[in-house]
Design a protein around this motif. Structure first.
Motif, PDB file in Angstrom:
ATOM      1  N   VAL A  52     -54.719 -20.345  52.569  1.00 10.92           N
ATOM      2  CA  VAL A  52     -55.148 -21.158  53.706  1.00 10.92           C
ATOM      3  C   VAL A  52     -56.225 -22.101  53.199  1.00 10.92           C
ATOM      4  N   ILE A  53     -56.030 -23.403  53.398  1.00 10.45           N
ATOM      5  CA  ILE A  53     -56.957 -24.407  52.872  1.00 10.45           C
ATOM      6  C   ILE A  53     -57.223 -25.456  53.943  1.00 10.45           C
ATOM      7  N   GLY A  54     -58.490 -25.763  54.179  1.00 13.84           N
ATOM      8  CA  GLY A  54     -58.860 -26.825  55.080  1.00 13.84           C
ATOM      9  C   GLY A  54     -58.836 -28.168  54.362  1.00 13.84           C
ATOM     10  N   THR A  55     -58.122 -29.133  54.901  1.00 10.20           N
ATOM     11  CA  THR A  55     -57.997 -30.453  54.295  1.00 10.20           C
ATOM     12  C   THR A  55     -58.285 -31.521  55.351  1.00 10.20           C
ATOM     13  N   GLU A  56     -58.304 -32.786  54.928  1.00 11.47           N
ATOM     14  CA  GLU A  56     -58.486 -33.885  55.863  1.00 11.47           C
ATOM     15  C   GLU A  56     -57.277 -34.058  56.773  1.00 11.47           C
ATOM     16  N   HIS A  57     -56.146 -33.456  56.432  1.00  6.76           N
ATOM     17  CA  HIS A  57     -54.942 -33.529  57.255  1.00  6.76           C
ATOM     18  C   HIS A  57     -54.846 -32.371  58.240  1.00  6.76           C
ATOM     19  N   GLY A  58     -55.741 -31.421  58.161  1.00  6.19           N
ATOM     20  CA  GLY A  58     -55.712 -30.229  58.984  1.00  6.19           C
ATOM     21  C   GLY A  58     -55.740 -28.986  58.103  1.00  6.19           C
ATOM     22  N   VAL A  59     -55.719 -27.835  58.731  1.00 12.92           N
ATOM     23  CA  VAL A  59     -55.661 -26.581  57.970  1.00 12.92           C
ATOM     24  C   VAL A  59     -54.216 -26.342  57.558  1.00 12.92           C
ATOM     25  N   ARG A  60     -54.012 -26.231  56.269  1.00 14.73           N
ATOM     26  CA  ARG A  60     -52.653 -26.037  55.747  1.00 14.73           C
ATOM     27  C   ARG A  60     -52.502 -24.630  55.191  1.00 14.73           C
ATOM     28  N   VAL A  61     -51.345 -24.052  55.484  1.00 15.15           N
ATOM     29  CA  VAL A  61     -51.110 -22.631  55.206  1.00 15.15           C
ATOM     30  C   VAL A  61     -49.779 -22.497  54.474  1.00 15.15           C
ATOM     31  N   VAL A  62     -49.745 -21.618  53.488  1.00 17.02           N
ATOM     32  CA  VAL A  62     -48.483 -21.252  52.848  1.00 17.02           C
ATOM     33  C   VAL A  62     -48.342 -19.736  52.905  1.00 17.02           C
ATOM     34  N   MET A  63     -47.131 -19.297  53.221  1.00 17.30           N
ATOM     35  CA  MET A  63     -46.785 -17.870  53.170  1.00 17.30           C
ATOM     36  C   MET A  63     -45.466 -17.788  52.432  1.00 17.30           C
ATOM     37  N   GLY A  64     -45.375 -16.964  51.398  1.00 16.94           N
ATOM     38  CA  GLY A  64     -44.156 -16.916  50.589  1.00 16.94           C
ATOM     39  C   GLY A  64     -43.822 -15.524  50.122  1.00 16.94           C
ATOM     40  N   ASP A  65     -42.590 -15.377  49.657  1.00 26.30           N
ATOM     41  CA  ASP A  65     -42.088 -14.085  49.201  1.00 26.30           C
ATOM     42  C   ASP A  65     -41.155 -14.325  48.023  1.00 26.30           C
ATOM     43  N   VAL A  66     -41.565 -13.863  46.842  1.00 29.49           N
ATOM     44  CA  VAL A  66     -40.772 -14.032  45.628  1.00 29.49           C
ATOM     45  C   VAL A  66     -39.723 -12.942  45.558  1.00 29.49           C
ATOM     46  N   ARG A  67     -38.539 -13.306  45.060  1.00 29.74           N
ATOM     47  CA  ARG A  67     -37.481 -12.304  44.876  1.00 29.74           C
ATOM     48  C   ARG A  67     -37.993 -11.198  43.954  1.00 29.74           C
ATOM     49  N   GLY A  68     -37.705  -9.961  44.331  1.00 32.34           N
ATOM     50  CA  GLY A  68     -38.222  -8.831  43.579  1.00 32.34           C
ATOM     51  C   GLY A  68     -39.597  -8.456  44.096  1.00 32.34           C
ATOM     52  N   HIS A  69     -40.294  -7.585  43.380  1.00 34.60           N
ATOM     53  CA  HIS A  69     -41.611  -7.176  43.832  1.00 34.60           C
ATOM     54  C   HIS A  69     -42.444  -6.745  42.641  1.00 34.60           C
ATOM     55  N   GLY A  70     -43.731  -6.582  42.892  1.00 29.56           N
ATOM     56  CA  GLY A  70     -44.629  -6.049  41.884  1.00 29.56           C
ATOM     57  C   GLY A  70     -45.057  -7.074  40.851  1.00 29.56           C
ATOM     58  N   LEU A  71     -45.486  -6.571  39.690  1.00 26.42           N
ATOM     59  CA  LEU A  71     -46.092  -7.408  38.674  1.00 26.42           C
ATOM     60  C   LEU A  71     -45.126  -8.395  38.044  1.00 26.42           C
ATOM     61  N   ALA A  72     -43.823  -8.127  38.073  1.00 26.47           N
ATOM     62  CA  ALA A  72     -42.855  -9.037  37.458  1.00 26.47           C
ATOM     63  C   ALA A  72     -42.802 -10.374  38.163  1.00 26.47           C
ATOM     64  N   ALA A  73     -43.225 -10.450  39.404  1.00 29.04           N
ATOM     65  CA  ALA A  73     -43.154 -11.692  40.175  1.00 29.04           C
ATOM     66  C   ALA A  73     -44.420 -12.527  40.083  1.00 29.04           C
ATOM     67  N   LEU A  74     -45.407 -12.106  39.299  1.00 25.74           N
ATOM     68  CA  LEU A  74     -46.682 -12.804  39.293  1.00 25.74           C
ATOM     69  C   LEU A  74     -46.575 -14.223  38.751  1.00 25.74           C
ATOM     70  N   GLY A  75     -45.684 -14.463  37.780  1.00 28.13           N
ATOM     71  CA  GLY A  75     -45.536 -15.801  37.213  1.00 28.13           C
ATOM     72  C   GLY A  75     -45.109 -16.815  38.258  1.00 28.13           C
ATOM     73  N   THR A  76     -44.147 -16.425  39.098  1.00 30.97           N
ATOM     74  CA  THR A  76     -43.690 -17.319  40.162  1.00 30.97           C
ATOM     75  C   THR A  76     -44.773 -17.520  41.206  1.00 30.97           C
TER      76      THR A  76
END
Length: 352
Positions: A102-126
Motif C-alpha cells: 500500500v503506497i500513498g501517491t499523488e494519484h491516490g492510495v494505490r494497493v496491490v494484492m497478489g498470489d504467485v503460483r505455488g507457495h513458500g520460499l520457492a515463490a520469493l523471486g516472483t
C-alpha cells in the motif's frame, strides 16, 4: 574447536595415565564409563549450542531479508488505517507466495494484492519482481492500467531470466520461459474523495465492509465487489491491448475494504469443508465501529480454528479502513465510464 579438543584431551589423558582405566574390575569399568559419558555429553551439548547459535543467526538474517521484501505496512496511510498479515505454508518462513503493498501517491492510495503460483520460499523471486516494479510504477504512472503494464513487463523479464538460469548451456533466448509460472494481481486506487478504481488479473475481488444498516436491519454488512471484467493472470499469456479499469464505487468514512488471497477461501477443515469467509466477515462487522485490527484478528482466528492450525497454502489478508472525515454518497458499482453520483463536496474528478 577449543572446547571439543579440551574434552578429548581429558578423555585421552584419563585413558593413558589413570590406573583405574587399566583395571578390569567392575568398579573400575563403571568409573571409566562415567568419565567417557561425561566427556561425550559435554561434546554433544557444545555442538548443540553451536548449532542453535547458528540457527538463530540464520533466522535473524532471513527475517531481515524477508522484512525488506514484504516490508511491514505503516498503520496509517493518507487517511486510511491499514492492517495486514500473512500465514506462510512453509514452517519457519514469514514470506511466501502472497504479496501486498500500500503506497500513498499523488494519484491516490494505490494497493496491490497478489498470489504467485505455488507457495513458500520457492515463490520469493516472483514476489520480489512484482513488488519491486509496483513500488516504482505507482509514482511514475498516472493511470492504473499503465502500472499493470509495468508489472507485466517485470514479470516477463523475471521469467526469461529464470529460464536462462535453468538452461544456461543452450545460450539461446527461451521462446516460452517458465510457462507454468504465473501470478494473480489486483490493483486498486483509492482517491482522496473515497472513489475506488480497480484492475483485476485473475485475483479474488475484495469485500467492502459497510457501516450502513444492512438487509437484516443490523448496522454493518458485507458487500462483495465483483465489479467487472477479470483479465488473465500475469505470466502465461500477454494482456490484451485494452485494459479495463473499473469503478468500485466509493469507500465512505468508517467503511473498510477486505483484500485476501485464495488461500483464505480454499482452506478446508478435516471434513473438506471450505472456510466460510463471508460469514466470518459478517461476524467481524457486527462490532461497530469496525477497526482493521479487529477484523484481521477475527478472520485469522476463525481460519486457524477452522483448519485446526496453519493452513496448507499461503494466505494473506489486507484491511483498509477509511478514516477520512469528508463523506460522500456512494456511487453504484459499474464499469469504467459509467455515470457516478455527485459528492456532497463537489470537486473535479480526473478520469483514468
Amino acid at each position: 574447536m577449543g572446547l571439543p579438543c579440551m574434552w578429548g584431551a581429558v578423555a585421552i589423558t584419563y585413558k593413558l595415565t589413570c590406573p583405574l582405566a587399566h583395571h578390569h574390575e567392575l568398579s573400575a569399568r563403571i568409573v571409566t564409563s562415567a568419565v567417557f559419558f561425561v566427556v561425550g555429553a559435554g561434546l554433544i551439548l557444545h555442538v548443540r549450542q553451536g548449532l542453535l547459535r547458528e540457527l538463530r543467526q540464520m533466522r535473524k538474517v532471513a527475517g531481515a531479508a524477508q522484512g525488506v521484501l514484504l516490508r511491514p505496512l505503516p498503520p496509517r496511510i493518507d487517511g486510511l488505517n491499514v492492517a495486514a498479515a500473512q500465514l506462510c505454508a512453509d514452517h519457519g518462513a514469514t514470506v511466501g507466495g502472497d504479496l501486498y503493498e500500500v503506497i500513498g501517491t499523488e494519484h491516490g492510495v494505490r494497493v496491490v494484492m497478489g498470489d504467485v503460483r505455488g507457495h513458500g520460499l520457492a515463490a520469493l523471486g516472483t514476489v520480489a519482481a512484482v513488488l519491486g516494479s509496483f513500488r516504482e510504477a505507482v509514482h511514475d504512472e498516472a493511470e492504473l492500467s499503465c502500472v499493470l503494464r509495468r508489472l507485466e513487463r517485470a514479470m516477463s523479464r523475471h521469467l526469461r531470466e529464470r529460464a536462462r538460469a535453468e538452461h544456461p548451456s543452450s545460450g539461446l533466448e527461451p521462446d516460452s520461459p517458465v510457462a507454468e509460472e504465473f501470478v494473480t494481481v489486483l490493483l486498486l486506487e483509492i482517491r482522496p474523495d473515497g472513489e475506488v478504481w480497480a484492475v483485476n488479473c485473475g485475483h479474488p475481488w475484495p469485500y467492502a465492509l459497510r457501516s450502513d444498516v444492512g438487509p437484516a436491519g443490523l448496522r454493518g454488512y458485507v458487500e462483495h465487489l465483483a465489479a467487472g471484467e477479470v483479465l488473465p493472470p500475469l505470466g502465461p499469456f500477454p494482456l490484451p491491448a485494452e485494459l479495463p479499469v473499473v469503478s468500485c464505487g466509493h469507500l465512505l468514512y468508517g467503511e473498510a475494504l477486505f483484500l485476501y488471497t485464495d488461500g483464505i477461501e480454499d482452506a478446508r477443515d478435516s471434513g473438506g469443508v471450505f472456510f466460510p469467509l463471508p460469514a466470518a466477515l459478517t461476524d467481524a462487522v457486527c462490532v461497530q465501529p469496525v477497526s482493521p485490527q479487529s477484523v484481521l484478528h477475527s478472520v485469522l482466528a476463525g481460519l486457524q480454528q477452522h483448519c485446526g492450525g496453519r493452513p496448507t497454502d499461503d494466505a494473506a489478508v489486507l484491511v483498509l479502513h477509511n478514516d477520512r472525515h469528508r463523506q460522500h454518497r456512494r456511487a453504484p458499482v459499474g464499469a469504467r465510464g459509467t455515470a457516478r453520483q455527485a459528492t456532497t463536496d463537489p470537486q473535479p474528478t480526473t478520469h483514468l
